[in-house]
Design a protein around this motif. Sequence first.
Motif, mmCIF file in Angstrom:
data_model
loop_
_atom_site.group_PDB
_atom_site.id
_atom_site.type_symbol
_atom_site.label_atom_id
_atom_site.label_comp_id
_atom_site.label_asym_id
_atom_site.label_seq_id
_atom_site.Cartn_x
_atom_site.Cartn_y
_atom_site.Cartn_z
ATOM 1 N N ILE A 79 19.941 -3.233 28.382
ATOM 2 C CA ILE A 79 19.329 -3.515 27.086
ATOM 3 C C ILE A 79 18.767 -4.927 27.087
ATOM 4 C CG2 ILE A 79 20.806 -1.907 25.820
ATOM 5 C CD1 ILE A 79 22.404 -4.347 24.780
ATOM 6 N N GLY A 80 17.891 -5.172 26.151
ATOM 7 C CA GLY A 80 17.339 -6.501 25.947
ATOM 8 C C GLY A 80 17.224 -6.767 24.460
ATOM 9 N N LEU A 81 17.254 -8.037 24.104
ATOM 10 C CA LEU A 81 17.057 -8.469 22.712
ATOM 11 C C LEU A 81 15.986 -9.540 22.747
ATOM 12 C CD1 LEU A 81 17.908 -8.502 19.707
ATOM 13 C CD2 LEU A 81 19.674 -10.153 20.339
ATOM 14 N N THR A 82 14.879 -9.279 22.080
ATOM 15 C CA THR A 82 13.768 -10.217 22.105
ATOM 16 C C THR A 82 13.306 -10.531 20.689
ATOM 17 O OG1 THR A 82 12.172 -8.412 22.288
ATOM 18 C CG2 THR A 82 12.921 -9.437 24.345
ATOM 19 N N GLU A 83 12.572 -11.614 20.605
ATOM 20 C CA GLU A 83 11.951 -11.990 19.335
ATOM 21 C C GLU A 83 10.702 -12.791 19.672
ATOM 22 O OE1 GLU A 83 13.291 -13.512 14.956
ATOM 23 O OE2 GLU A 83 14.677 -13.775 16.612
ATOM 24 N N THR A 84 9.595 -12.471 19.019
ATOM 25 C CA THR A 84 8.348 -13.167 19.326
ATOM 26 C C THR A 84 8.009 -14.242 18.311
ATOM 27 O OG1 THR A 84 7.002 -11.548 18.127
ATOM 28 C CG2 THR A 84 7.403 -11.126 20.467
ATOM 29 N N THR A 85 8.690 -14.237 17.187
ATOM 30 C CA THR A 85 8.399 -15.236 16.162
ATOM 31 C C THR A 85 9.290 -16.462 16.358
ATOM 32 O OG1 THR A 85 9.985 -14.232 14.656
ATOM 33 C CG2 THR A 85 7.710 -13.473 14.494
ATOM 34 N N ALA A 86 8.833 -17.615 15.842
ATOM 35 C CA ALA A 86 9.621 -18.837 16.053
ATOM 36 C C ALA A 86 9.501 -19.844 14.923
ATOM 37 C CB ALA A 86 9.220 -19.490 17.364
ATOM 38 N N ASP A 87 8.552 -19.698 14.029
ATOM 39 C CA ASP A 87 8.334 -20.696 12.975
ATOM 40 C C ASP A 87 8.956 -20.187 11.675
ATOM 41 O OD1 ASP A 87 7.458 -22.845 11.517
ATOM 42 O OD2 ASP A 87 5.385 -22.153 11.365
ATOM 43 N N TYR A 88 10.060 -20.804 11.273
ATOM 44 C CA TYR A 88 10.817 -20.308 10.125
ATOM 45 C C TYR A 88 10.908 -21.335 8.991
ATOM 46 C CZ TYR A 88 12.217 -17.142 13.865
ATOM 47 O OH TYR A 88 12.216 -16.270 14.921
ATOM 48 N N LYS A 89 9.802 -21.936 8.622
ATOM 49 C CA LYS A 89 9.793 -22.919 7.537
ATOM 50 C C LYS A 89 9.993 -22.218 6.202
ATOM 51 C CE LYS A 89 7.192 -26.637 9.566
ATOM 52 N NZ LYS A 89 7.011 -26.551 10.863
ATOM 53 N N MET A 90 10.959 -22.727 5.450
ATOM 54 C CA MET A 90 11.270 -22.115 4.159
ATOM 55 C C MET A 90 10.355 -22.652 3.069
ATOM 56 S SD MET A 90 15.410 -21.782 3.979
ATOM 57 C CE MET A 90 15.726 -23.532 4.091
ATOM 58 N N VAL A 91 9.656 -21.736 2.411
ATOM 59 C CA VAL A 91 8.849 -22.028 1.237
ATOM 60 C C VAL A 91 9.278 -21.011 0.192
ATOM 61 C CG1 VAL A 91 6.519 -22.105 0.271
ATOM 62 C CG2 VAL A 91 6.919 -22.875 2.634
ATOM 63 N N PRO A 92 9.722 -21.455 -0.984
ATOM 64 C CA PRO A 92 10.218 -20.511 -1.984
ATOM 65 C C PRO A 92 9.244 -19.356 -2.232
ATOM 66 C CG PRO A 92 10.639 -22.757 -2.683
ATOM 67 C CD PRO A 92 9.777 -22.844 -1.448
ATOM 68 N N GLY A 93 9.795 -18.134 -2.171
ATOM 69 C CA GLY A 93 9.018 -16.935 -2.427
ATOM 70 C C GLY A 93 8.247 -16.393 -1.232
ATOM 71 N N ASN A 94 8.178 -17.141 -0.136
ATOM 72 C CA ASN A 94 7.414 -16.698 1.032
ATOM 73 C C ASN A 94 8.184 -15.694 1.880
ATOM 74 O OD1 ASN A 94 5.033 -18.037 0.657
ATOM 75 N ND2 ASN A 94 5.198 -19.303 2.484
ATOM 76 N N THR A 95 7.412 -14.808 2.480
ATOM 77 C CA THR A 95 7.958 -13.900 3.476
ATOM 78 C C THR A 95 7.692 -14.518 4.846
ATOM 79 O OG1 THR A 95 7.628 -11.968 2.083
ATOM 80 C CG2 THR A 95 7.780 -11.575 4.454
ATOM 81 N N ILE A 96 8.716 -14.539 5.684
ATOM 82 C CA ILE A 96 8.616 -15.148 7.011
ATOM 83 C C ILE A 96 8.717 -14.041 8.058
ATOM 84 C CG2 ILE A 96 9.682 -16.755 8.633
ATOM 85 C CD1 ILE A 96 10.902 -18.202 6.192
ATOM 86 N N ALA A 97 7.755 -14.003 8.972
ATOM 87 C CA ALA A 97 7.804 -13.027 10.065
ATOM 88 C C ALA A 97 9.014 -13.326 10.946
ATOM 89 C CB ALA A 97 6.525 -13.093 10.888
ATOM 90 N N LYS A 98 9.808 -12.286 11.192
ATOM 91 C CA LYS A 98 11.002 -12.415 12.036
ATOM 92 C C LYS A 98 11.240 -11.035 12.628
ATOM 93 C CE LYS A 98 15.562 -14.366 12.167
ATOM 94 N NZ LYS A 98 15.310 -14.758 13.548
ATOM 95 N N ASP A 99 11.116 -10.928 13.958
ATOM 96 C CA ASP A 99 11.094 -9.605 14.566
ATOM 97 C C ASP A 99 12.103 -9.395 15.702
ATOM 98 O OD1 ASP A 99 9.881 -11.230 16.428
ATOM 99 O OD2 ASP A 99 8.231 -9.860 16.845
ATOM 100 N N PRO A 100 13.389 -9.610 15.461
ATOM 101 C CA PRO A 100 14.336 -9.288 16.530
ATOM 102 C C PRO A 100 14.260 -7.793 16.847
ATOM 103 C CG PRO A 100 15.493 -9.637 14.463
ATOM 104 C CD PRO A 100 14.063 -9.981 14.223
ATOM 105 N N THR A 101 14.165 -7.493 18.132
ATOM 106 C CA THR A 101 14.003 -6.111 18.577
ATOM 107 C C THR A 101 14.935 -5.856 19.753
ATOM 108 O OG1 THR A 101 11.688 -6.136 17.899
ATOM 109 C CG2 THR A 101 12.340 -4.421 19.463
ATOM 110 N N VAL A 102 15.685 -4.758 19.674
ATOM 111 C CA VAL A 102 16.560 -4.360 20.770
ATOM 112 C C VAL A 102 15.834 -3.279 21.565
ATOM 113 C CG1 VAL A 102 18.821 -3.460 21.430
ATOM 114 C CG2 VAL A 102 18.587 -4.817 19.337
#
Length: 151
Positions: free
Chosen positions: A19-42
């Motif tokens: 198995i592998g666990l990957t993620e291609t996103t890396a920028d997680y700046k918090m801005v109130p109300g924003n949706t942040i791309a985050k894609d951990p995939t097994v």
Amino acid sequence: LTDRTAEVKNTFTVGDINIGLTETTADYKMVPGNTIAKDPTVTVKANSEACWLFVQVTESTNLKDFITYAIAEGWTALPSVDGVYYREVSASDADQTFPVLAGNAVTVKNTVTKEMLTAKDFANPTLTFKAYAIQKAHFDTPAAAWAEVSK
């Protein structure tokens, strides 16, 4: 008179799971109300045995003050074990990928304020993922499989 049988040779092979666990996103700046791309995939790699697949999601103690998220479809919460989700995966000659988060994203709560982010005791919230897999053979329930794989 004599008799003799032909040889019967037994070759024992090893079953395997990769198995592998990957993620291609890396920028997680918090801005109130924003949706942040985050894609951990097994990924269960091609030619792996049928398995129980688990993902363990660990939140920092303050995450719920800042971030909301949902687990992707197909994962089931493991009863009596906080933050652990499972699924059954069949053997396949092709890679099989499973996103962990619904919509491959998290959302910053719109109630987050500058004061919260600059408070003296502020610590950046974290969300951590770890994947596990164990052959499905000999484990009738996900709880029994988790007990073995999480040792």
